[in-house]
Motif scaffolding. Structure first.
Motif, PDB file in Angstrom:
ATOM      1  N   PRO A 263       1.003  -1.231  -0.103  1.00 32.91           N
ATOM      2  CA  PRO A 263      -0.086  -0.127   0.035  1.00 32.91           C
ATOM      3  C   PRO A 263       0.899   1.262   0.100  1.00 32.91           C
ATOM      4  CG  PRO A 263      -0.616  -1.414   1.884  1.00 32.91           C
ATOM      5  CD  PRO A 263       0.669  -1.872   1.010  1.00 32.91           C
ATOM      6  N   GLY A 264       0.367   2.302  -0.564  1.00 36.58           N
ATOM      7  CA  GLY A 264       0.881   3.682  -0.492  1.00 36.58           C
ATOM      8  C   GLY A 264       1.484   4.359   0.821  1.00 36.58           C
ATOM      9  N   VAL A 265       0.558   3.901   1.847  1.00 34.10           N
ATOM     10  CA  VAL A 265       0.720   4.357   3.223  1.00 34.10           C
ATOM     11  C   VAL A 265       2.245   3.707   3.561  1.00 34.10           C
ATOM     12  CG1 VAL A 265      -1.433   5.078   3.707  1.00 34.10           C
ATOM     13  CG2 VAL A 265      -0.770   2.857   4.459  1.00 34.10           C
ATOM     14  N   LEU A 266       2.258   2.460   3.349  1.00 34.74           N
ATOM     15  CA  LEU A 266       3.520   2.001   3.691  1.00 34.74           C
ATOM     16  C   LEU A 266       4.556   2.057   3.012  1.00 34.74           C
ATOM     17  CD1 LEU A 266       4.762  -0.497   5.471  1.00 34.74           C
ATOM     18  CD2 LEU A 266       4.258  -2.153   3.684  1.00 34.74           C
ATOM     19  N   GLY A 267       4.631   2.274   1.781  1.00 30.77           N
ATOM     20  CA  GLY A 267       5.866   2.930   0.986  1.00 30.77           C
ATOM     21  C   GLY A 267       6.266   4.443   1.398  1.00 30.77           C
ATOM     22  N   ASN A 268       5.074   5.332   1.928  1.00 33.70           N
ATOM     23  CA  ASN A 268       5.122   6.693   2.466  1.00 33.70           C
ATOM     24  C   ASN A 268       6.313   6.405   3.904  1.00 33.70           C
ATOM     25  OD1 ASN A 268       4.984   9.611   2.510  1.00 33.70           O
ATOM     26  ND2 ASN A 268       3.680   9.026   4.374  1.00 33.70           N
ATOM     27  N   ALA A 269       5.914   5.779   4.535  1.00 35.10           N
ATOM     28  CA  ALA A 269       6.494   5.323   5.685  1.00 35.10           C
ATOM     29  C   ALA A 269       7.808   4.923   5.783  1.00 35.10           C
ATOM     30  CB  ALA A 269       5.791   4.326   6.560  1.00 35.10           C
ATOM     31  N   ILE A 270       7.999   3.973   4.530  1.00 39.86           N
ATOM     32  CA  ILE A 270       9.502   3.744   4.418  1.00 39.86           C
ATOM     33  C   ILE A 270      10.331   4.728   3.760  1.00 39.86           C
ATOM     34  CG2 ILE A 270      10.924   1.958   2.962  1.00 39.86           C
ATOM     35  CD1 ILE A 270       8.531   0.023   3.178  1.00 39.86           C
ATOM     36  N   ASP A 271       9.613   5.625   3.045  1.00 44.51           N
ATOM     37  CA  ASP A 271      10.326   6.795   2.605  1.00 44.51           C
ATOM     38  C   ASP A 271      10.976   7.453   3.626  1.00 44.51           C
ATOM     39  OD1 ASP A 271       9.917   5.767  -0.186  1.00 44.51           O
ATOM     40  OD2 ASP A 271       8.158   7.275  -0.410  1.00 44.51           O
ATOM     41  N   TRP A 272      10.283   8.013   4.559  1.00 41.40           N
ATOM     42  CA  TRP A 272      10.812   8.532   5.649  1.00 41.40           C
ATOM     43  C   TRP A 272      11.619   8.108   6.536  1.00 41.40           C
ATOM     44  CZ3 TRP A 272       9.831  13.530   6.044  1.00 41.40           C
ATOM     45  CH2 TRP A 272       8.946  14.075   5.601  1.00 41.40           C
ATOM     46  N   LEU A 273      11.828   6.673   6.521  1.00 41.09           N
ATOM     47  CA  LEU A 273      12.767   5.921   7.217  1.00 41.09           C
ATOM     48  C   LEU A 273      14.052   5.954   6.523  1.00 41.09           C
ATOM     49  CD1 LEU A 273      10.716   2.983   8.602  1.00 41.09           C
ATOM     50  CD2 LEU A 273      11.561   4.855  10.009  1.00 41.09           C
ATOM     51  N   SER A 274      13.973   6.232   5.240  1.00 40.95           N
ATOM     52  CA  SER A 274      15.102   5.903   4.164  1.00 40.95           C
ATOM     53  C   SER A 274      15.886   7.284   3.874  1.00 40.95           C
ATOM     54  CB  SER A 274      14.838   5.278   2.756  1.00 40.95           C
ATOM     55  OG  SER A 274      13.749   6.200   2.246  1.00 40.95           O
ATOM     56  N   ARG A 275      15.263   8.290   4.567  1.00 41.94           N
ATOM     57  CA  ARG A 275      15.933   9.371   4.319  1.00 41.94           C
ATOM     58  C   ARG A 275      16.589  10.160   5.576  1.00 41.94           C
ATOM     59  NH1 ARG A 275      16.981  10.200  -0.593  1.00 41.94           N
ATOM     60  NH2 ARG A 275      17.114  12.539  -0.232  1.00 41.94           N
TER      61      ARG A 275
ATOM     62  N   ASP B 236      18.653  10.455   8.599  1.00 40.71           N
ATOM     63  CA  ASP B 236      19.286   9.577   9.336  1.00 40.71           C
ATOM     64  C   ASP B 236      19.340   8.101   8.985  1.00 40.71           C
ATOM     65  OD1 ASP B 236      16.699   9.966  10.134  1.00 40.71           O
ATOM     66  OD2 ASP B 236      17.030  10.216  12.166  1.00 40.71           O
ATOM     67  N   ARG B 237      18.553   7.737   8.316  1.00 37.07           N
ATOM     68  CA  ARG B 237      18.131   6.357   7.777  1.00 37.07           C
ATOM     69  C   ARG B 237      18.167   5.270   8.821  1.00 37.07           C
ATOM     70  NH1 ARG B 237      22.337   6.724   2.234  1.00 37.07           N
ATOM     71  NH2 ARG B 237      20.743   8.421   1.109  1.00 37.07           N
ATOM     72  N   VAL B 238      17.342   5.384   9.493  1.00 38.49           N
ATOM     73  CA  VAL B 238      17.383   4.434  10.683  1.00 38.49           C
ATOM     74  C   VAL B 238      17.116   2.860  10.453  1.00 38.49           C
ATOM     75  CG1 VAL B 238      16.463   6.522  12.180  1.00 38.49           C
ATOM     76  CG2 VAL B 238      14.906   4.963  11.091  1.00 38.49           C
ATOM     77  N   MET B 239      16.945   2.639   9.264  1.00 35.62           N
ATOM     78  CA  MET B 239      16.612   1.106   8.831  1.00 35.62           C
ATOM     79  C   MET B 239      17.777   0.633   8.744  1.00 35.62           C
ATOM     80  SD  MET B 239      13.748  -0.185   9.506  1.00 35.62           S
ATOM     81  CE  MET B 239      14.130  -1.580   8.817  1.00 35.62           C
ATOM     82  N   ILE B 240      18.929   1.274   8.239  1.00 32.58           N
ATOM     83  CA  ILE B 240      20.264   0.574   7.603  1.00 32.58           C
ATOM     84  C   ILE B 240      20.686  -0.313   8.935  1.00 32.58           C
ATOM     85  CG2 ILE B 240      22.541   0.984   7.121  1.00 32.58           C
ATOM     86  CD1 ILE B 240      21.749   3.361   5.465  1.00 32.58           C
ATOM     87  N   GLY B 241      20.799  -1.512   8.443  1.00 32.18           N
ATOM     88  CA  GLY B 241      21.165  -2.715   9.215  1.00 32.18           C
ATOM     89  C   GLY B 241      20.366  -3.248  10.172  1.00 32.18           C
ATOM     90  N   LYS B 242      19.153  -2.784  10.208  1.00 33.52           N
ATOM     91  CA  LYS B 242      18.047  -3.083  11.382  1.00 33.52           C
ATOM     92  C   LYS B 242      17.179  -4.303  10.805  1.00 33.52           C
ATOM     93  CE  LYS B 242      16.188  -0.216  13.901  1.00 33.52           C
ATOM     94  NZ  LYS B 242      17.061  -0.315  15.209  1.00 33.52           N
ATOM     95  N   PRO B 243      17.407  -5.307  11.577  1.00 36.46           N
ATOM     96  CA  PRO B 243      16.643  -6.809  11.006  1.00 36.46           C
ATOM     97  C   PRO B 243      15.036  -6.454  10.771  1.00 36.46           C
ATOM     98  CG  PRO B 243      17.793  -7.148  12.916  1.00 36.46           C
ATOM     99  CD  PRO B 243      17.960  -5.650  12.793  1.00 36.46           C
ATOM    100  N   SER B 244      14.574  -7.221   9.558  1.00 30.29           N
ATOM    101  CA  SER B 244      13.251  -7.108   9.398  1.00 30.29           C
ATOM    102  C   SER B 244      12.586  -8.479   8.924  1.00 30.29           C
ATOM    103  CB  SER B 244      13.082  -6.118   7.798  1.00 30.29           C
ATOM    104  OG  SER B 244      13.373  -4.983   8.280  1.00 30.29           O
ATOM    105  N   TRP B 245      11.181  -8.420   9.300  1.00 30.90           N
ATOM    106  CA  TRP B 245      10.628  -9.740   8.777  1.00 30.90           C
ATOM    107  C   TRP B 245       9.394  -9.215   8.434  1.00 30.90           C
ATOM    108  CZ3 TRP B 245       8.314 -13.336  13.311  1.00 30.90           C
ATOM    109  CH2 TRP B 245       7.846 -14.720  12.714  1.00 30.90           C
ATOM    110  N   MET B 246       8.669 -10.091   7.230  1.00 28.92           N
ATOM    111  CA  MET B 246       7.603  -9.601   6.607  1.00 28.92           C
ATOM    112  C   MET B 246       6.663 -10.617   6.768  1.00 28.92           C
ATOM    113  SD  MET B 246       9.277  -8.657   2.889  1.00 28.92           S
ATOM    114  CE  MET B 246      10.014 -10.387   2.744  1.00 28.92           C
ATOM    115  N   MET B 247       5.384 -10.079   7.034  1.00 32.76           N
ATOM    116  CA  MET B 247       4.109 -10.865   7.315  1.00 32.76           C
ATOM    117  C   MET B 247       3.143 -10.233   6.303  1.00 32.76           C
ATOM    118  SD  MET B 247       4.033 -11.448  11.295  1.00 32.76           S
ATOM    119  CE  MET B 247       5.455 -12.443  12.187  1.00 32.76           C
ATOM    120  N   GLY B 248       1.716 -11.229   6.176  1.00 31.78           N
ATOM    121  CA  GLY B 248       0.860 -10.422   5.599  1.00 31.78           C
ATOM    122  C   GLY B 248      -0.397 -11.417   5.548  1.00 31.78           C
ATOM    123  N   VAL B 249      -1.643 -10.683   5.376  1.00 31.86           N
ATOM    124  CA  VAL B 249      -2.815 -11.392   5.520  1.00 31.86           C
ATOM    125  C   VAL B 249      -3.825 -10.842   4.476  1.00 31.86           C
ATOM    126  CG1 VAL B 249      -5.056 -11.742   6.716  1.00 31.86           C
ATOM    127  CG2 VAL B 249      -2.959 -11.546   8.010  1.00 31.86           C
TER     128      VAL B 249
END
Length: 180
Positions: free
Chosen positions: A81-93, A95-108
């Motif tokens: 969804p666009g709202v998720l892409g928007n959240a990731i855009d903020w995290l990627s700019r 201070d880039r707080v996601m770099i090196g942070k472990p992730s796991w994906m789920m969905g229903v």
């Protein structure tokens, strides 16, 4: 262990939100799960990325303080969804707080493919230069045909799904410990 959960649906009765709440309730002894609110994030705008925006600063702080992020995404038109892409855009700019942070994906999803295509796209995004998040692989949670796996209130009660989660949550926790 503090885990941030980011749900890609802002629908109040979202099955994906209910999955996040199930994780929060069922595994509270193993993980400190914080479900983050992305509804109030403004649309990402490069002209504002260095501004002090309260909602963005708070969101980034929550992600930064977590040991890992669980992404719970529906599939809209074969992608996230666009709202998720928007959240990731903020995290990627900046201070880039996601770099090196472990992730796991789920969905229903009510479909028979679950959220397979959305998770493939999300995996690509998580490997992007501004994100560079290692992804817990081989244990994706793609819950298809959700309408037959919930109780009358819409909460997951499918024994096979719950047994699978019970099996992989400890594996995820060990994997995150190795990455921190």
């Amino acid at each position: 262990m503090k885990i941030a959960v980011i749900v890609g649906s802002i629908r109040q009765e979202s099955y994906n939100l209910k999955l996040a709440k199930l994780l929060q309730d069922r595994y509270q002894k193993e993980l400190e799960i914080d479900i983050l609110d992305i509804k109030k994030l403004p649309f990402y705008n490069p002209d504002q990325e260095n501004d002090q925006i309260k909602e963005v600063d708070h969101f980034k702080k929550q992600v930064k303080e977590a040991k890992a992020v669980i992404w719970v995404t529906p599939e809209y038109n074969g992608t996230i969804p666009g709202v998720l892409g928007n959240a990731i855009d903020w995290l990627s700019r900046v201070d880039r707080v996601m770099i090196g942070k472990p992730s796991w994906m789920m969905g229903v999803s009510p479909s028979q493919l679950g959220t397979a295509r959305a998770q493939l796209h999300l995996r690509d995004i998580l490997f992007a230069k501004g994100v560079l998040s290692p992804v817990f692989q081989g244990h994706d949670v793609q819950i298809a045909g959700i309408q037959s796996k919930v109780d009358e209130e819409g909460y997951i009660n499918d024994e096979a799904t719950l047994a699978y989660l019970d099996k992989v949550i400890p594996l995820f926790k060990k994997w995150v410990e190795k990455h921190n």
